[in-house]
Design a protein around this motif. Structure first.
Motif, PDB file in Angstrom:
ATOM      1  N   ILE A   1     -25.214  -2.695  42.521  1.00 51.13           N
ATOM      2  CA  ILE A   1     -26.338  -3.287  41.783  1.00 51.13           C
ATOM      3  C   ILE A   1     -26.863  -2.284  40.766  1.00 51.13           C
ATOM      4  CG2 ILE A   1     -28.006  -2.623  43.613  1.00 51.13           C
ATOM      5  CD1 ILE A   1     -29.563  -5.214  42.855  1.00 51.13           C
ATOM      6  N   GLY A   2     -27.105  -2.776  39.553  1.00 52.56           N
ATOM      7  CA  GLY A   2     -27.602  -1.893  38.505  1.00 52.56           C
ATOM      8  C   GLY A   2     -28.661  -2.592  37.680  1.00 52.56           C
ATOM      9  N   TRP A   3     -29.051  -1.917  36.621  1.00 50.84           N
ATOM     10  CA  TRP A   3     -30.025  -2.492  35.689  1.00 50.84           C
ATOM     11  C   TRP A   3     -29.728  -1.924  34.307  1.00 50.84           C
ATOM     12  CZ3 TRP A   3     -33.899   0.392  33.046  1.00 50.84           C
ATOM     13  CH2 TRP A   3     -33.991   1.756  33.430  1.00 50.84           C
TER      14      TRP A   3
ATOM     15  N   ILE B   1     -20.264  -1.158  34.928  1.00 48.55           N
ATOM     16  CA  ILE B   1     -20.192  -1.630  36.322  1.00 48.55           C
ATOM     17  C   ILE B   1     -19.292  -2.869  36.394  1.00 48.55           C
ATOM     18  CG2 ILE B   1     -21.479  -2.634  38.251  1.00 48.55           C
ATOM     19  CD1 ILE B   1     -23.893  -0.943  37.415  1.00 48.55           C
TER      20      ILE B   1
ATOM     21  N   GLN C   1     -29.168  -5.971  29.179  1.00 45.16           N
ATOM     22  CA  GLN C   1     -27.969  -5.399  29.794  1.00 45.16           C
ATOM     23  C   GLN C   1     -26.823  -5.165  28.813  1.00 45.16           C
ATOM     24  OE1 GLN C   1     -27.221  -8.407  32.784  1.00 45.16           O
ATOM     25  NE2 GLN C   1     -25.748  -9.459  31.466  1.00 45.16           N
TER      26      GLN C   1
ATOM     27  N   THR D   1     -26.018  -0.258  32.125  1.00 45.14           N
ATOM     28  CA  THR D   1     -24.859   0.030  32.974  1.00 45.14           C
ATOM     29  C   THR D   1     -24.078  -1.247  33.306  1.00 45.14           C
ATOM     30  OG1 THR D   1     -26.303  -0.152  34.891  1.00 45.14           O
ATOM     31  CG2 THR D   1     -25.879   2.071  34.052  1.00 45.14           C
ATOM     32  N   TYR D   2     -24.592  -2.396  32.873  1.00 43.28           N
ATOM     33  CA  TYR D   2     -23.926  -3.660  33.195  1.00 43.28           C
ATOM     34  C   TYR D   2     -22.445  -3.650  32.783  1.00 43.28           C
ATOM     35  CZ  TYR D   2     -22.665  -8.587  33.056  1.00 43.28           C
ATOM     36  OH  TYR D   2     -22.022  -9.790  33.239  1.00 43.28           O
TER      37      TYR D   2
ATOM     38  N   HIS E   1     -27.000  -7.647  38.896  1.00 38.83           N
ATOM     39  CA  HIS E   1     -27.633  -6.837  37.858  1.00 38.83           C
ATOM     40  C   HIS E   1     -29.063  -7.326  37.631  1.00 38.83           C
ATOM     41  CE1 HIS E   1     -26.599  -3.565  35.206  1.00 38.83           C
ATOM     42  NE2 HIS E   1     -27.417  -4.086  34.302  1.00 38.83           N
TER      43      HIS E   1
ATOM     44  N   GLN F   1     -21.143  -7.864  42.592  1.00 42.25           N
ATOM     45  CA  GLN F   1     -21.960  -7.227  41.566  1.00 42.25           C
ATOM     46  C   GLN F   1     -23.233  -8.027  41.318  1.00 42.25           C
ATOM     47  OE1 GLN F   1     -20.415  -7.150  37.557  1.00 42.25           O
ATOM     48  NE2 GLN F   1     -22.081  -5.834  36.817  1.00 42.25           N
TER      49      GLN F   1
ATOM     50  N   ARG G   1     -32.353  -7.971  35.685  1.00 44.48           N
ATOM     51  CA  ARG G   1     -33.025  -8.054  34.388  1.00 44.48           C
ATOM     52  C   ARG G   1     -34.507  -7.712  34.571  1.00 44.48           C
ATOM     53  NH1 ARG G   1     -32.760  -9.736  29.709  1.00 44.48           N
ATOM     54  NH2 ARG G   1     -31.108 -11.227  29.523  1.00 44.48           N
TER      55      ARG G   1
ATOM     56  N   GLU H   1     -26.839   4.759  38.349  1.00 51.62           N
ATOM     57  CA  GLU H   1     -27.894   4.842  37.329  1.00 51.62           C
ATOM     58  C   GLU H   1     -27.704   6.096  36.506  1.00 51.62           C
ATOM     59  OE1 GLU H   1     -32.109   3.719  38.630  1.00 51.62           O
ATOM     60  OE2 GLU H   1     -31.168   4.350  40.503  1.00 51.62           O
TER      61      GLU H   1
END
Lengths: 625, 352
Positions: free
Chosen positions: A528-530, A537, A380, A533-534, A555, A553, A557, A580
């Motif tokens: 929520i991201g991956w 965000i 991240q 973008t951590y 994230h 938030q 992994r 994304e």
């Protein structure tokens, strides 16, 4: 020198975003790197974003040839290289034209006036000189004759005019170091190691650096200078680190912690090649690097090495993954450890080689023939590439499976301070090679069955050549459950497909649950991201919360399998936003697996999100409730 | 014969066995599934019969194959074996050979696997000189996909995919390997157990990549493809048996010889019409591959006249894996790497 410094006012600021922009040959990446190193040494938190073209040297002075480097540094914890620069250094009209739109209104614009000739202006489509009309009136313009002053400063060196001009990036660096109260000691050491064999070039670069500094002190172009205090950070030893370097070090650490020698089979490709460059220097760690004839041979050789008891690794980007797909499928069915490191870039096809994107998630997830599940891990931040590499290796070794590590161009080339871990604190994992026969027949005789599984992990034994008594034959054809011989039996195939899937699904038992950050604990919106973008965000969440918007938030992994509590987390919120740098690949997975109405926010501009735009997204969604 | 007395002992690092081995020890428990009458059976039997000569521990021998009829070979050898994907066996074997000098690594491939889909990997393995023994079963046809033309099929060949005859020009595997500067190149025949064993013996002794083309009959889809070389009558007329130190003489009664022609090329001549001193004396250890290449070109791809078998080239060049190991040893000469010091780097700072 210090007497003069005192003459100008020093203004403390909490953060600064600087963008250096120039021709590909102007040395902007080097300038940015050096400024970053001096800044890191001062203890600021920082984050960097190199933004350069795929062409090595596009024609000088053209828009395609512009190379930029942005960094943010602060007296507090920051998460991104910043949205819009406070300061833009434009080395020529092309750099000005392609970057001025980013500069904050009222921001400082430092321009190299020497390059603003009629011809250079026309080359990029300026009809007049923007320095002479009022088109830049929104900015605080500092016109500086960078080239001519550099040449003047170097007149005592036996250099051609052209060579002298090349030192103008050091002049700019010296000037910026003065302006932001950075030392230049590290750069002097760096120049000595780089040009030590050429005293004239070394002397010229140092002279240019000093001239730039002195110019800052004496010129009326700058009435003040700035200071950014160190950021409070937890105790430890720190260094600045790029994602690709952290990733390479993570692989070395994985080797150290597992006792497995590393074999890297790879083919050069942007933006992954630096991992090969780095590992090729580390042979004394027992690392073998093999630059293969193509992407397929790279992964093939890695599979061969893993078969022999090494940790086989291949590094690539999206187009390379496409070529390796069949071989990755082989590793799935052979059930041997393999790391596939995909440093994602803009696609499809050649796409945007030097720009970032997150569009290989579904390729990693599904891009093979047959049912061929492969675990996916994503770092991240640049320094997190270190830990993510160890985690990916752990899964590969413990579960005897290929694993995807999805980095991207932003992480690979970006940098940040890293709290260097104590090696002894890193996780360990063991290969546990098979050495014994493992199956007893009804008549009491014993055999080795290569596909008898561990009850807990469903991993099969890793019996490497050279182990007496365990000689066996395996391959890409379906194997009989347990015994491992060729089998075309319908029920056996159905069972084996499900077993391979169950093994990968079972990895979830070994990973941490998905953590949620929600300071107030009553947010109704989850973002929520991956992957990379951590930072944006996280930065956006901070701003949104400051504005009174409640947002949680999370994230990911691990993208395959997802953590066991993912469904629970997603269902705890009224709205789920998934930003994304693709057209909604994670959102598709979350919708498909968890029947959640994920709201995508998608962008494929080759650049990371700005936190500003994400604040807007969060605010809009929150206000719809 | 358990030791090989050569300056580059290819197998020096592979553990030797104390046990007496026989062909039976190298037969796996798997039922052989080639078509009855396939040339692969005799190759398998010859290889199994030859393996005990190496005197190696069985567990230190690995057979790696790609895809095709020939690539089923590893299943039938009671050694470690890996049946991989189409064309990629040399790449996979490279990763294994480079990391495991204690293994004797053999690649089994076919004309489609090695020269079509895997052509790239083959030429690069050859130029690198990785310590691999590559057995290329050449039957001039795609067997497993049921009868399409292959890269070694002669122009004009009528197959399922070339109803009007193939317009492809064919590869000569020996010429190709010599062009890639392979250090060991040989050709033998599936049914000639004695000759094939001798070629395997020299291949096994060679450090680096050894390419052995084995002319193999597919009795289902391309029966008799090599008959002009195998037939008791035409064989001796067509086959040039290369033997080191011997003048190149062939024909039923040794009536044909290979000589250097006036323009610098080579040609087949009537032995009676030239003096003995004009006949080329063959030496596979000649560094320059020119003569070997010229001899490989004598063969006519349709009639198979003047087709040489035997060892074309056998020269010494340090193997890729040896050079890699030497660099690693050199890098580690000052002691192994220290991970903590590596990640600490030079530019770091303390907080707290």
């Amino acid at each position: 020198m210090t007497d003069q410094v005192a003459e100008k006012q020093v203004i403390p600021v909490d953060h600064v975003i600087i963008r250096f922009a120039g021709d590909s040959g102007d040395g902007m990446q080097l300038t940015g790197d050096r400024f970053t190193s001096e800044t890191a040494g001062l203890g600021n938190d920082l984050s960097t974003l190199p933004d350069f073209p795929a062409e090595i040297r596009a024609p000088a002075g053209t828009l395609p040839g512009v190379s930029a480097f942005q960094l943010q540094f602060a007296d507090h914890d920051i998460m991104t290289p910043g949205d819009r620069p406070d300061v833009l250094v434009a080395m020529n009209p092309a750099a000005l034209k392609s970057n001025i739109g980013l500069l904050k209104p009222g921001g400082d614009l430092i321009v190299n006036t020497d390059e603003f000739t009629k011809r250079s202006l026309e080359k990029v489509g300026y009809s007049g000189n923007p320095l002479e009309d009022d088109s830049l009136s929104a900015y605080n313009v500092h016109p500086v004759g960078l080239t001519s002053m550099t040449v003047e400063a170097l007149k005592e060196f036996p250099l051609s005019k052209k060579d002298a001009e090349r030192a103008k990036n050091m002049f700019a660096l010296g000037m910026l170091c003065w302006l932001y109260s950075r030392p230049t000691d590290g750069t002097r050491v760096f120049l000595k190691s780089k040009f030590g064999k050429n005293p004239d070039i070394l002397g010229a670069n140092i002279a240019a650096l000093e001239a730039g500094w002195s110019f800052g002190e004496t010129t009326e172009a700058f009435s003040v200078r700035y200071e950014v205090k160190p950021a409070p950070m937890k105790a430890g030893t720190y260094r600045n680190i790029h994602g690709n370097l952290a990733l390479a070090y993570g692989l070395v650490a994985a080797s150290d912690r597992s006792g497995l020698p590393i074999f890297l089979g790879t083919y050069p490709i942007t933006p992954a090649s630096d991992i090969l460059h780095e590992l090729s220097k580390l042979k004394k760690f027992g690392i073998t690097t093999f630059q293969a004839e193509d992407e397929i041979a790279g992964v093939g050789a890695a599979i061969g090495a893993s078969y022999g008891g090494s940790l086989g690794i291949t590094t690539t980007s999206g187009p390379g993954v496409a070529l390796k797909s069949e071989a990755i499928g082989l590793a799935v069915t052979l059930e041997i450890p393999l790391l596939i490191i995909d440093v994602q870039r803009g696609g499809p096809s050649t796409g945007l080689p030097t720009k970032t994107e997150q569009s290989d998630l579904l390729q990693a997830m599904f891009g093979r023939n047959g049912e061929a599940p492969v675990p996916i891990v994503a770092p991240q931040s640049p320094s997190d590439c270190f830990d993510a590499a160890i985690e990916a290796a752990r899964i590969a070794v413990q579960y005897r499976t290929p694993v995807f590590l999805l980095s991207d161009g932003y992480l690979a080339n970006g940098s940040e301070p890293w709290s260097i871990p104590d090696v002894d604190s890193l996780p360990t994992f063991e290969a546990n090679f098979a050495t014994e026969l493992n199956h007893t027949n009804e008549d009491g005789t014993q055999e080795f069955w290569p596909y008898l599984r561990d009850a807990e992990t469903l991993a099969r034994p890793w019996a490497i050549p050279g182990t007496p008594g365990l000689e066996h034959r395996i391959g890409g054809i379906e194997k009989a459950d347990g015994r491992g011989n060729i089998s075309y039996d319908p029920d056996n195939h159905d069972k084996m497909v499900r077993l391979r899937q169950a093994k990968v699904d079972g990895i979830a038992a070994s990973i941490a649950p998905l953590a949620v950050e929600d300071p107030d604990g009553d947010a109704r919106v989850l973002i929520i991201g991956w992957g990379s973008t951590y930072g944006p965000i996280g930065a956006a969440c901070r701003v949104a919360r400051k504005n009174g918007v409640k947002v949680a938030q999370a994230h990911l992994r691990h993208l395959n399998p997802f953590p066991t509590n993912t469904a629970e987390v997603l269902r705890s919120y009224d709205r789920v936003i998934v930003p994304e740098m693709n057209l909604g690949q994670l959102a598709l997975l979350l919708r498909g697996k968890f029947l959640v109405d994920a709201i995508g926010y998608n962008q494929v501009r080759g650049l990371p999100f700005t936190s500003d735009e994400l604040v807007g997204v969060i605010t809009n969604v929150a206000s719809s409730l | 014969m358990t030791s090989i007395d050569l300056p580059f002992p290819a197998l020096a690092l592979v553990p030797k066995t104390d046990e007496k081995q026989s062909a039976k020890d190298f037969k796996s428990d798997q039922e052989v599934r080639w078509c009855p009458g396939c040339g692969d059976y005799s190759i398998l039997s010859t290889v199994q019969g030859f393996m005990p000569e190496l005197g190696l521990k069985k567990e230190n021998i690995v057979f790696i194959s790609g895809i095709g009829c020939s690539s089923r070979f590893p299943y039938y050898m009671n050694t470690y074996g890996l049946h991989s994907i189409h064309g990629r066996a040399p790449a996979i074997a490279t990763g294994l050979a480079v990391t495991r000098p204690d293994l004797s690594v053999w690649v089994v491939t076919g004309d489609g696997d090695a020269l079509s889909i895997g052509g790239n990997h083959l030429i690069h393995a050859l130029r690198r000189n990785v310590n691999l023994k590559i057995l290329l079963f050449n039957n001039r046809i795609y067997g497993l996909t049921k009868g399409q033309y292959s890269p070694t099929s002669e122009t004009g060949k009528i197959t399922k995919s070339t109803p009007q005859g193939s317009v492809d020009y064919s590869f000569n595997p020996v010429s190709l390997a010599l062009g890639a500067e392979a250090t060991f190149v040989a050709r033998s025949v599936d049914s000639d157990r004695k000759h094939l064993s001798e070629v395997l013996r020299r291949a096994a002794a060679h450090e680096g990549t050894a390419l052995v083309e084995i002319l193999q009959n597919c009795n289902i889809f391309n029966d008799g493809a090599w008959e002009a070389l195998k037939d008791n009558e035409t064989g001796p007329q067509n086959v040039i048996r290369l033997e080191d130190g011997q003048p190149i003489r062939f024909g039923a009664n040794g009536e044909k010889v290979v000589i250097r022609s006036k323009n610098g090329h080579i040609e087949v001549a009537d032995a009676a019409a030239v003096s003995e001193s004009d006949v080329i004396v063959y030496d596979s250890r000649t560094e320059d591959p020119g003569l070997a290449f010229a001899i490989s070109r004598l063969s006519d791809s349709h009639s198979l006249t003047d087709t040489a078998i035997g060892v074309f080239r056998d020269v010494q060049r340090p193997s890729y894996d040896r050079l890699v190991r030497e660099q690693m040893a050199e890098a580690a000469a000052g002691g192994p790497g220290d991970l903590q010091s590596l990640i600490n780097g030079k530019d770091n700072w303390q907080i707290g």
